[in-house]
Motif scaffolding. Structure first.
Motif, short mmCIF file in Angstrom:
data_model
loop_
_atom_site.label_atom_id
_atom_site.label_comp_id
_atom_site.label_asym_id
_atom_site.label_seq_id
_atom_site.Cartn_x
_atom_site.Cartn_y
_atom_site.Cartn_z
N THR A 118 -9.28 7.60 -3.58
CA THR A 118 -8.58 6.36 -3.27
C THR A 118 -8.82 5.91 -1.82
OG1 THR A 118 -6.55 7.54 -2.64
CG2 THR A 118 -6.78 6.88 -4.94
N CYS A 158 0.84 -1.21 0.00
CA CYS A 158 0.00 0.00 0.00
C CYS A 158 0.87 1.25 0.00
CB CYS A 158 -0.92 0.01 1.21
SG CYS A 158 -2.22 -1.25 1.14
N ASP A 161 -11.67 -4.95 -8.73
CA ASP A 161 -10.42 -4.30 -8.36
C ASP A 161 -10.62 -3.33 -7.19
OD1 ASP A 161 -9.06 -5.67 -10.28
OD2 ASP A 161 -9.06 -4.03 -11.76
N ASP A 169 -8.78 -3.83 -3.51
CA ASP A 169 -7.70 -2.92 -3.16
C ASP A 169 -7.18 -3.24 -1.76
OD1 ASP A 169 -6.85 -0.13 -1.83
OD2 ASP A 169 -6.50 -0.02 -3.99
#
Length: 347
Positions: free
Chosen positions: A281, A4, A84, A88
């Motif tokens: 995000t 990450c 996706d 994450d």
């Protein structure tokens, strides 16, 4: 967690708010124009050639191309993006997202929801059009040029036709045929409207995601890719709208709504970011994107397979009576799927 951190480092080098805002303003105009062209083209061509001998064949081939585009959109673009988003590292490391494949579950819910809406609306239409004739509904459908009921032999259909003609005579037969044609038109309009709802879900997600993004490296290639994406997706929806035979006002409204949905999504995303500083995000944004994407994917998969591919390839008398037309329709389906799938290289 190390992965990450590495991903965050790569993304930070491309974050430029001013450059991203400039690119997004350009994308609003470009995507609006390409969306309008894509959805208007099949509608314009259908009205231009309406009444000519090749009209029905041309609309059928456009609709098969549309089915390929919609299937590819759902399976190659929307569903992988939803997986996706929920896979994450910021989401997949948390409960309950790491415990269950929620993207697949929501896709299933979307497909079943589309089936429920389809069944409910179809039942309402049949009751409205049946006028108490009951068993004659299948005959009405069979007399139309586009539909033949499953599980009914030719002899059974002939017996039903004879019984209705004996009761109603020539005027009764014309009335039944007119009601059958109207029933098919209502079904096609329902398909077009539900399809537009599913596509609008997808377009809003794309627009809001782009609008909240501050990553210039992501936005730049997306403008070109989404322009082609909107052209092909618009052609898909426009082909269905053209066949449904809406009034000019309704057709214009549906085309306008498709054309403005993604630009409005971009503007909403920009407003959300400027007011809240919401990061596209962040885990919550990724979860929302994944859930909405999965839902719209399920709707599009159902509509593409059941109301477009199956309806035309198995129940359309015009296609089944001409082998060349069936081959051309299948090629159009492949071209639609291929053209939209290739765009997955960039978006």
């Amino acid at each position: 967690m190390a992965v990450c951190a590495a991903e965050s480092g790569r993304a930070s080098s491309c974050r430029d708010g001013k450059a991203a805002a400039y690119l997004k303003l350009i994308s609003i105009l470009v995507i609006f124009l390409t969306s309008a062209i894509g959805i208007s083209l099949p509608v314009f061509l259908a009205r231009l050639f309406q009444g000519k001998p090749a009209y029905d064949k041309a609309v059928l081939i456009i609709k098969c191309f549309a089915a390929g585009v919609i299937l590819s959109t759902s399976l190659v673009h929307v569903l992988p993006d939803a997986f996706d988003a929920l896979a994450d590292c910021q989401v997949a490391s948390r409960h309950p997202w790491k415990d269950f494949p929620f993207a697949g579950l929501i896709t299933l819910i979307g497909a079943l929801t589309a089936l429920f809406v389809d069944l409910t609306a179809s039942s309402h239409v049949e009751v409205h059009q049946g006028h108490g004739h009951g068993g004659e509904l299948e005959l009405k459908l069979s007399k139309s040029a586009d539909y033949t009921p499953i599980g009914m032999s030719g002899e059974e259909l002939e017996r039903k036709k004879s019984s209705v003609e004996e009761v109603g005579g020539e005027d009764g037969g014309r009335d039944v045929e007119a009601q059958a044609e109207e029933l098919v038109k209502l079904k096609q309009r329902l398909v077009s409207q539900v399809l537009e709802i599913g596509i609008i879900f997808h377009s809003v997600i794309i627009g809001v995601t782009m609008g909240m993004s501050q990553n210039k490296c992501t936005i730049r290639p997306l403008i070109a890719a989404l322009s082609f994406h909107q052209i092909f997706e618009g052609m898909g929806l426009g082909g269905c709208i053209a066949q449904a035979g809406f009034s000019i006002g309704t057709t214009a409204y549906m085309c306008f709504m498709f054309a403005v949905t993604t630009p409005i999504g971009i503007v909403l995303g920009m407003i959300m970011f400027s007011v809240t500083g919401y990061d596209d995000t962040s885990p919550n944004a990724l979860i929302l994107e994944g859930l909405l994407g999965s839902l719209s994917s399920g709707i599009l998969i159902y509509m593409g397979l059941v109301d477009l591919v199956a309806l035309d390839f198995f129940h359309n008398k015009l296609m089944n009576s001409q082998l060349f037309l069936k081959r051309a329709s299948f090629i159009a389906l492949l071209l639609g799927s291929t053209s939209m799938s290739i765009l997955a290289l960039w978006a």
